[in-house]
Write an enzyme that holds these catalytic residues in place. Structure first.
Site, PDB file in Angstrom:
ATOM      1  N   HIS A  50     -13.353   3.220   2.330  1.00  0.00           N
ATOM      2  CA  HIS A  50     -12.514   4.342   1.919  1.00  0.00           C
ATOM      3  C   HIS A  50     -13.394   5.485   1.414  1.00  0.00           C
ATOM      4  O   HIS A  50     -14.597   5.328   1.227  1.00  0.00           O
ATOM      5  CB  HIS A  50     -11.546   3.891   0.824  1.00  0.00           C
ATOM      6  N   LYS A  77       2.366  -3.963   6.360  1.00  0.00           N
ATOM      7  CA  LYS A  77       2.689  -4.023   4.929  1.00  0.00           C
ATOM      8  C   LYS A  77       4.199  -3.877   4.699  1.00  0.00           C
ATOM      9  O   LYS A  77       4.758  -4.510   3.802  1.00  0.00           O
ATOM     10  CB  LYS A  77       1.909  -2.946   4.169  1.00  0.00           C
ATOM     11  N   TYR A  88      -1.442  -0.652   9.964  1.00  0.00           N
ATOM     12  CA  TYR A  88      -1.539  -1.287   8.644  1.00  0.00           C
ATOM     13  C   TYR A  88      -0.210  -1.131   7.896  1.00  0.00           C
ATOM     14  O   TYR A  88       0.301  -2.078   7.291  1.00  0.00           O
ATOM     15  CB  TYR A  88      -2.680  -0.619   7.887  1.00  0.00           C
ATOM     16  N   SER A 136       0.849  -1.193   0.000  1.00  0.00           N
ATOM     17  CA  SER A 136       0.000   0.000   0.000  1.00  0.00           C
ATOM     18  C   SER A 136       0.881   1.239   0.000  1.00  0.00           C
ATOM     19  O   SER A 136       1.997   1.222   0.546  1.00  0.00           O
ATOM     20  CB  SER A 136      -0.865  -0.003   1.255  1.00  0.00           C
ATOM     21  N   SER A 137       0.360   2.333  -0.563  1.00  0.00           N
ATOM     22  CA  SER A 137       1.149   3.570  -0.591  1.00  0.00           C
ATOM     23  C   SER A 137       1.315   4.171   0.800  1.00  0.00           C
ATOM     24  O   SER A 137       2.135   5.076   0.982  1.00  0.00           O
ATOM     25  CB  SER A 137       0.500   4.588  -1.524  1.00  0.00           C
ATOM     26  N   CYS A 138       0.569   3.667   1.802  1.00  0.00           N
ATOM     27  CA  CYS A 138       0.726   4.233   3.151  1.00  0.00           C
ATOM     28  C   CYS A 138       1.998   3.736   3.832  1.00  0.00           C
ATOM     29  O   CYS A 138       2.274   4.130   4.962  1.00  0.00           O
ATOM     30  CB  CYS A 138      -0.503   3.980   4.013  1.00  0.00           C
TER      31      CYS A 138
HETATM   32  O1  GFB Z   1      -9.983   6.829   1.940  1.00  0.00           O
HETATM   33  P1  GFB Z   1      -9.711   7.182   3.363  1.00  0.00           P
HETATM   34  O2  GFB Z   1     -10.616   6.574   4.374  1.00  0.00           O
HETATM   35  O3  GFB Z   1      -8.252   6.765   3.777  1.00  0.00           O
HETATM   36  O4  GFB Z   1      -9.796   8.773   3.530  1.00  0.00           O
HETATM   37  P2  GFB Z   1      -6.755   7.319   3.551  1.00  0.00           P
HETATM   38  C1  GFB Z   1      -9.203   9.657   2.629  1.00  0.00           C
HETATM   39  C2  GFB Z   1      -9.576  11.093   2.982  1.00  0.00           C
HETATM   40  O5  GFB Z   1     -10.966  11.283   2.682  1.00  0.00           O
HETATM   41  C3  GFB Z   1      -9.407  11.477   4.439  1.00  0.00           C
HETATM   42  C4  GFB Z   1     -11.613  11.911   3.773  1.00  0.00           C
HETATM   43  O6  GFB Z   1      -8.930  12.806   4.500  1.00  0.00           O
HETATM   44  C5  GFB Z   1     -10.833  11.405   4.986  1.00  0.00           C
HETATM   45  O7  GFB Z   1     -11.063  12.220   6.116  1.00  0.00           O
HETATM   46  N1  GFB Z   1     -13.045  11.593   3.761  1.00  0.00           N
HETATM   47  C6  GFB Z   1     -14.045  12.481   3.516  1.00  0.00           C
HETATM   48  C7  GFB Z   1     -13.631  10.393   4.003  1.00  0.00           C
HETATM   49  N2  GFB Z   1     -15.247  11.906   3.646  1.00  0.00           N
HETATM   50  C8  GFB Z   1     -15.030  10.602   3.946  1.00  0.00           C
HETATM   51  C9  GFB Z   1     -15.901   9.500   4.198  1.00  0.00           C
HETATM   52  O8  GFB Z   1     -17.126   9.602   4.186  1.00  0.00           O
HETATM   53  N3  GFB Z   1     -15.308   8.296   4.443  1.00  0.00           N
HETATM   54  C10 GFB Z   1     -13.945   8.153   4.456  1.00  0.00           C
HETATM   55  N4  GFB Z   1     -13.426   6.930   4.697  1.00  0.00           N
HETATM   56  N5  GFB Z   1     -13.094   9.193   4.268  1.00  0.00           N
HETATM   57  C11 GFB Z   1      -6.253   4.827   3.841  1.00  0.00           C
HETATM   58  C12 GFB Z   1      -5.579   4.066   4.926  1.00  0.00           C
HETATM   59  O9  GFB Z   1      -5.941   6.136   4.114  1.00  0.00           O
HETATM   60  O10 GFB Z   1      -5.812   4.545   2.554  1.00  0.00           O
HETATM   61  C13 GFB Z   1      -5.294   2.655   4.580  1.00  0.00           C
HETATM   62  O11 GFB Z   1      -6.367   4.182   6.076  1.00  0.00           O
HETATM   63  C14 GFB Z   1      -4.809   2.487   3.156  1.00  0.00           C
HETATM   64  O12 GFB Z   1      -4.334   2.198   5.477  1.00  0.00           O
HETATM   65  C15 GFB Z   1      -5.679   3.200   2.186  1.00  0.00           C
HETATM   66  O13 GFB Z   1      -3.498   2.940   3.020  1.00  0.00           O
HETATM   67  C16 GFB Z   1      -5.195   3.114   0.763  1.00  0.00           C
HETATM   68  O14 GFB Z   1      -6.444   7.555   2.113  1.00  0.00           O
HETATM   69  O15 GFB Z   1      -6.482   8.496   4.445  1.00  0.00           O
END
Ligand code: GFB
Length: 314
Positions: A181, A142, A138, A109-111
């Site tokens: 996500h 990874k 996570y 993952s890119s994280c």
């Molecule tokens: O996709 P996401 O949950 O994960 O959130 P990450 C990306 C951004 O979208 C964050 C915002 O800034 C969230 O606050 N966001 C806005 C939302 N509205 C929403 C919503 O309704 N739901 C969600 N989920 N986010 C993940 C990692 O990071 O990316 C994993 O947690 C993994 O470990 C994955 O690496 C690819 O992009 O921040």
């Protein structure tokens, strides 16, 4: 790797990535695909994994099984993200090596890259700084997975490679509002708001973080390409090459869905990493390019969601 003749195990075939891999391999004429449901084979259990590999002895393994989720899922279940992923990948990589698997591809993952890494992020930036706290559990798992691939190559000559995808989306994604996500979450929220004629949709955080989104069918194609053309201990980034802000993404999704109300940002929710854009020159130099742009991918994913929305509301 000859897709038609080889026996190929796709670990995690029920997930977003694994299902896309199965579609891609079937389109390539695969006749000896091996899959198991979680009920049939719990990859966290070493005894089960060892028995499975000894019995099946696949030629190739795509390791797409993982405990995954969005920013809130990561925050609320750090032990599961760390433990499940360490167990799954350790069991599968070790059993694959012991049972003469010819080649294994591990999905990271890119994280894994430092929170404040220079952008776009090159593979060499790994371990050059502190991780983003919202997903460090996570990320640590990874990083251990890709290091295991490197270590097994060095010590045992096992042909294990690692791909590091950016944020993924597409058919078969998790649309649960709590654990998903951002992309599927906002698609579902906009869809439900349009149907209910609600005035606004809540977007977590400030809207300023930037993310890169790759359609999962492009990722599956890249994984097969790497399996066939790449042999090195260095991980390979897989991305689209451009990013958007969460606010821009929300506007694009609202347009695709036909939601014309307000996008209301909730700063009490975490933003996570400020920016996450991969440098994909290693992969493009190898001769692979993504094909599905974000506008096209959003439209086709929304069409898929429309056909499955009743089953996906959990
Ligand atoms: O996709 P996401 O949950 O994960 O959130 P990450 C990306 C951004 O979208 C964050 C915002 O800034 C969230 O606050 N966001 C806005 C939302 N509205 C929403 C919503 O309704 N739901 C969600 N989920 N986010 C993940 C990692 O990071 O990316 C994993 O947690 C993994 O470990 C994955 O690496 C690819 O992009 O921040």
């Amino acid at each position: 790797m000859n897709v038609q003749d080889a026996s190929i195990y796709v670990a995690g075939h029920g997930g977003l990535v694994g299902a896309a891999l199965v579609r891609r391999l079937q389109a390539g004429g695969a006749t000896r695909l091996i899959v198991r449901t979680r009920a049939e084979l719990d990859l966290r259990r070493q005894d089960q994994v060892e028995r499975f590999f000894a019995a099946e002895r696949p030629d190739y393994v795509f390791l797409a099984a993982a405990h995954v989720g969005g920013i809130e899922a990561n925050r609320s279940a750090p032990a599961q993200f760390l433990r499940d992923n360490l167990q799954i990948q350790t069991n599968v990589i070790d059993a694959a090596h012991r049972n003469a698997v010819r080649k294994l591809l591990f999905l990271g993952s890119s994280c894994i890259y430092p929170r404040d890494a220079q952008q776009p992020m090159r593979e060499e930036y790994l371990l050059g700084g502190a991780l983003e706290s919202t997903n460090e559990w996570y990320a640590i798992a990874k990083i251990a997975g890709l290091k295991m691939c490197q270590a097994y190559r060095r010590e045992f000559g096992f042909d294990a490679i690692s791909a590091m995808p950016t944020n993924l989306y597409g058919p078969g994604d998790n649309f649960s509002l709590r654990t998903s996500h951002v992309l599927p979450a906002l698609m579902r929220k906009c869809d439900e708001a349009r149907q209910a004629r609600a005035p606004a949709v809540e977007v977590w955080g400030s809207g300023t973080p930037r993310r890169e989104f790759l359609h999962v069918d492009d990722l599956a194609d890249a994984c097969l390409y790497l399996m066939q053309h790449y042999e090195s201990e260095q991980p390979v980034n897989v991305g689209w090459g451009r990013d958007v802000s969460i606010a821009e993404l929300a506007r694009m999704i609202a347009a695709v869905v036909g939601f014309r109300g307000e996008l209301r940002f909730d700063p009490s929710r975490p933003d996570g990493t400020p920016r996450k854009l991969l440098d994909v020159s290693r992969l493009t130099t190898l001769g692979w390019q993504p094909r599905i742009g974000l506008a096209e991918g959003l439209a086709s994913t929304y069409a898929w969601y429309g056909q499955h929305r009743d089953a996906l509301r959990t």
